[in-house]
Design an enzyme around this catalytic site. Structure first.
Site, PDB file in Angstrom:
ATOM      1  N   CYS A 165       0.864  -1.179   0.000  1.00 49.59           N
ATOM      2  CA  CYS A 165       0.000   0.000   0.000  1.00 49.59           C
ATOM      3  C   CYS A 165       0.903   1.233   0.000  1.00 49.59           C
ATOM      4  O   CYS A 165       1.702   1.422   0.942  1.00 49.59           O
ATOM      5  CB  CYS A 165      -0.863  -0.043   1.260  1.00 49.59           C
ATOM      6  SG  CYS A 165      -1.875   1.430   1.503  1.00 49.59           S
TER       7      CYS A 165
ATOM      8  N   CYS B 242      -0.848   3.741  -6.758  1.00 52.95           N
ATOM      9  CA  CYS B 242      -1.746   3.107  -5.777  1.00 52.95           C
ATOM     10  C   CYS B 242      -1.954   1.678  -6.264  1.00 52.95           C
ATOM     11  O   CYS B 242      -2.230   1.463  -7.455  1.00 52.95           O
ATOM     12  CB  CYS B 242      -3.077   3.852  -5.721  1.00 52.95           C
ATOM     13  SG  CYS B 242      -4.369   2.967  -4.799  1.00 52.95           S
TER      14      CYS B 242
HETATM   15  N1  DGL Z   1      -3.910   0.564  -2.257  1.00 53.64           N
HETATM   16  C1  DGL Z   1      -3.494   1.653  -1.478  1.00 53.64           C
HETATM   17  C2  DGL Z   1      -2.321   2.400  -2.042  1.00 53.64           C
HETATM   18  O1  DGL Z   1      -1.520   1.804  -2.718  1.00 53.64           O
HETATM   19  C3  DGL Z   1      -4.484   2.467  -0.729  1.00 53.64           C
HETATM   20  C4  DGL Z   1      -5.722   2.937  -1.390  1.00 53.64           C
HETATM   21  C5  DGL Z   1      -6.639   3.538  -0.372  1.00 53.64           C
HETATM   22  O2  DGL Z   1      -6.983   2.815   0.565  1.00 53.64           O
HETATM   23  O3  DGL Z   1      -6.968   4.711  -0.476  1.00 53.64           O
HETATM   24  O4  DGL Z   1      -2.152   3.564  -1.793  1.00 53.64           O
END
Ligand code: DGL
Length: 292
Positions: free
Chosen positions: A76, A199
């Site tokens: 993440c 993301c």
């Molecule tokens: N998948 C996550 C990232 O790479 C977070 C997305 C989220 O929860 O806003 O930032």
């Protein structure tokens, strides 16, 4: 259980980190993985640092205590930006791999030197991202676009086994709105020929992005480099499972939210059986003493 047999922990605010798990499984087919989707609290991107830090610490402590993980991949960007520094300090002996938007590979790949970057507001307004951008000052022109609501829409698109037409319309509309706000994509001078997916959720709308931007625009995600870095770290700590041709071990996928969306995401995107999914109760405020 020897250290090598312990699983690798992987976590994300939700189902987005499954894109990183996919790359990890391809790179490390003999390893055991336990993936935790904090879907009960997703999205992280518009939550603020204190919340994301508290969740990162709770999840890391939980995976260490209950699953005896030998390494952790923070799949993440938002949690990496907000919390990996502190997580390293709390767990000095745990090999930790984070993800960050692939700006450096994008600079190497772009021919026009104009690069788009999409991510959550949390990631793109973080000090860590500002430092990364500053380190590449003068090497390319970056157009940075936070995509509020896009990760959440991707989470929601897993609610049903067969994606609802309205979900596809919503994710496509968000992709169209944000990419058109960034300027011109193309391969001519002054146009963005590369788009960094900052993301991990956005990998799951890459087909929409490709159809909007055209086949010549390069999309850069971080799954493969993160998987290679994880292999290097396991090698360095002597905890890589010996690659002796044994079949791929079972995978455990956990969610703090409803079970079905994770099962839908696992079967749809990773071709995993729904049976490898389970729920976990890890409420906000859960904490354990750090494991050292
Ligand atoms: N998948 C996550 C990232 O790479 C977070 C997305 C989220 O929860 O806003 O930032």
């Amino acid at each position: 259980m020897t250290a090598a047999q312990q699983p690798i922990g992987v976590f994300d605010s939700g189902v987005g980190g499954l894109s990183v798990l996919q790359a990890l499984r391809a790179e490390l087919p003999h390893e055991r993985f336990v993936y935790l989707a904090d879907s009960g609290n997703a999205p992280y991107g518009e939550r603020g640092d204190a919340f994301v830090q508290a969740r990162t610490h709770a999840i890391t402590d939980y995976l260490c205590r209950q699953h005896h993980i030998k390494a952790l991949v923070v799949a993440c960007n938002t949690a990496t930006a907000a919390a990996i520094h502190e997580a390293r300090a709390r767990h000095p002996r745990l090999p930790l791999v984070g993800v960050e938007p692939a700006l450096k590979p994008a600079v190497a790949a772009s021919k026009t030197g104009h690069i788009g970057v999409i991510g959550t507001r949390g990631t793109l307004t973080s000090a860590k991202f500002a430092k990364l951008l500053a380190s590449l000052d003068g090497q390319a022109h970056f157009v940075v676009q936070p995509c509020d609501g896009l990760a959440h829409a991707i989470e929601r698109s897993t609610a049903q086994a067969v994606p609802a037409a309205s979900d596809a319309t919503e994710t496509r509309a968000l992709c169209a709105r944000y990419t058109s706000a960034m300027g011109r994509f193309g391969t001519q001078a002054g146009e963005m020929d590369t788009l960094v997916l900052g993301c991990t959720h956005y990998v799951f709308v890459q087909d929409e992005l490709r159809s909007l931007l055209g086949p010549h625009i390069r999309l850069m995600d971080t799954g493969e480099p993160v998987a290679r870095q994880t292999r290097r770290l396991l090698q360095a700590t002597g905890t890589l499972v010996p690659e002796n041709g044994t079949p791929a071990p079972a995978i455990t996928l956990l969610t703090t939210g409803a079970l079905e969306p994770l099962q839908n995401a696992a079967t749809r995107w990773l071709q995993l059986p729904a049976e490898c999914c389970a729920t976990v109760d890890l409420p906000v405020g859960w904490s354990a003493d750090p494991v050292r």
